[in-house]
Design a protein around this motif. Sequence first.
Motif, mmCIF file in Angstrom:
data_model
loop_
_atom_site.group_PDB
_atom_site.id
_atom_site.type_symbol
_atom_site.label_atom_id
_atom_site.label_comp_id
_atom_site.label_asym_id
_atom_site.label_seq_id
_atom_site.Cartn_x
_atom_site.Cartn_y
_atom_site.Cartn_z
ATOM 1 N N UNK A 28 0.830 -1.205 0.000
ATOM 2 C CA UNK A 28 0.000 0.000 0.000
ATOM 3 C C UNK A 28 0.860 1.248 0.000
ATOM 4 N N UNK A 29 1.932 1.242 0.779
ATOM 5 C CA UNK A 29 2.817 2.408 0.836
ATOM 6 C C UNK A 29 3.463 2.660 -0.520
ATOM 7 N N UNK A 30 3.845 1.601 -1.203
ATOM 8 C CA UNK A 30 4.438 1.730 -2.537
ATOM 9 C C UNK A 30 3.426 2.291 -3.520
ATOM 10 N N UNK A 31 2.205 1.760 -3.499
ATOM 11 C CA UNK A 31 1.169 2.258 -4.412
ATOM 12 C C UNK A 31 0.848 3.723 -4.110
ATOM 13 N N UNK A 32 0.796 4.083 -2.837
ATOM 14 C CA UNK A 32 0.512 5.459 -2.466
ATOM 15 C C UNK A 32 1.632 6.384 -2.944
ATOM 16 N N UNK A 33 2.875 5.970 -2.746
ATOM 17 C CA UNK A 33 4.004 6.797 -3.183
ATOM 18 C C UNK A 33 3.972 7.003 -4.695
ATOM 19 N N UNK A 34 3.658 5.964 -5.441
ATOM 20 C CA UNK A 34 3.573 6.094 -6.897
ATOM 21 C C UNK A 34 2.430 7.009 -7.307
ATOM 22 N N UNK A 35 1.296 6.882 -6.644
ATOM 23 C CA UNK A 35 0.150 7.737 -6.961
ATOM 24 C C UNK A 35 0.460 9.194 -6.635
ATOM 25 N N UNK A 36 1.077 9.445 -5.508
ATOM 26 C CA UNK A 36 1.408 10.813 -5.115
ATOM 27 C C UNK A 36 2.389 11.443 -6.091
ATOM 28 N N UNK A 37 3.284 10.639 -6.603
ATOM 29 C CA UNK A 37 4.265 11.149 -7.559
ATOM 30 C C UNK A 37 3.600 11.577 -8.862
ATOM 31 N N UNK A 38 2.514 10.903 -9.229
ATOM 32 C CA UNK A 38 1.857 11.157 -10.502
ATOM 33 C C UNK A 38 0.754 12.219 -10.446
ATOM 34 N N UNK A 39 0.192 12.465 -9.269
ATOM 35 C CA UNK A 39 -0.953 13.370 -9.167
ATOM 36 C C UNK A 39 -0.514 14.819 -8.958
ATOM 37 N N UNK A 40 -1.291 15.714 -9.504
ATOM 38 C CA UNK A 40 -1.085 17.147 -9.267
ATOM 39 C C UNK A 40 -1.669 17.503 -7.903
ATOM 40 N N UNK A 41 -1.412 18.719 -7.462
ATOM 41 C CA UNK A 41 -1.991 19.189 -6.206
ATOM 42 C C UNK A 41 -3.510 19.146 -6.300
ATOM 43 N N UNK A 42 -4.056 19.556 -7.431
ATOM 44 C CA UNK A 42 -5.501 19.517 -7.632
ATOM 45 C C UNK A 42 -6.020 18.082 -7.569
#
Length: 59
Positions: A28-42
């Motif tokens: 889960x931490x890995x998936x979250x880190x990858x998602x955070x890297x790809x998403x904009x602030x919005x």
Amino acid sequence: MSQADVSQAGFARLSGVTARQVNNWCRWATMLALALRELSVEGLTILYDELANAAARPH
């Protein structure tokens, strides 16, 4: 876990949880880190709002 020089199984023993739980946390931490890297602030704001609203709804 590798930076702390502790295996997932070792961390599980130290934490009093199962190795499977630690493995799930790591995935889960890995998936979250990858998602955070790809998403904009919005995008993060929208995701946060959706999750907060889902958590507030009765189950």
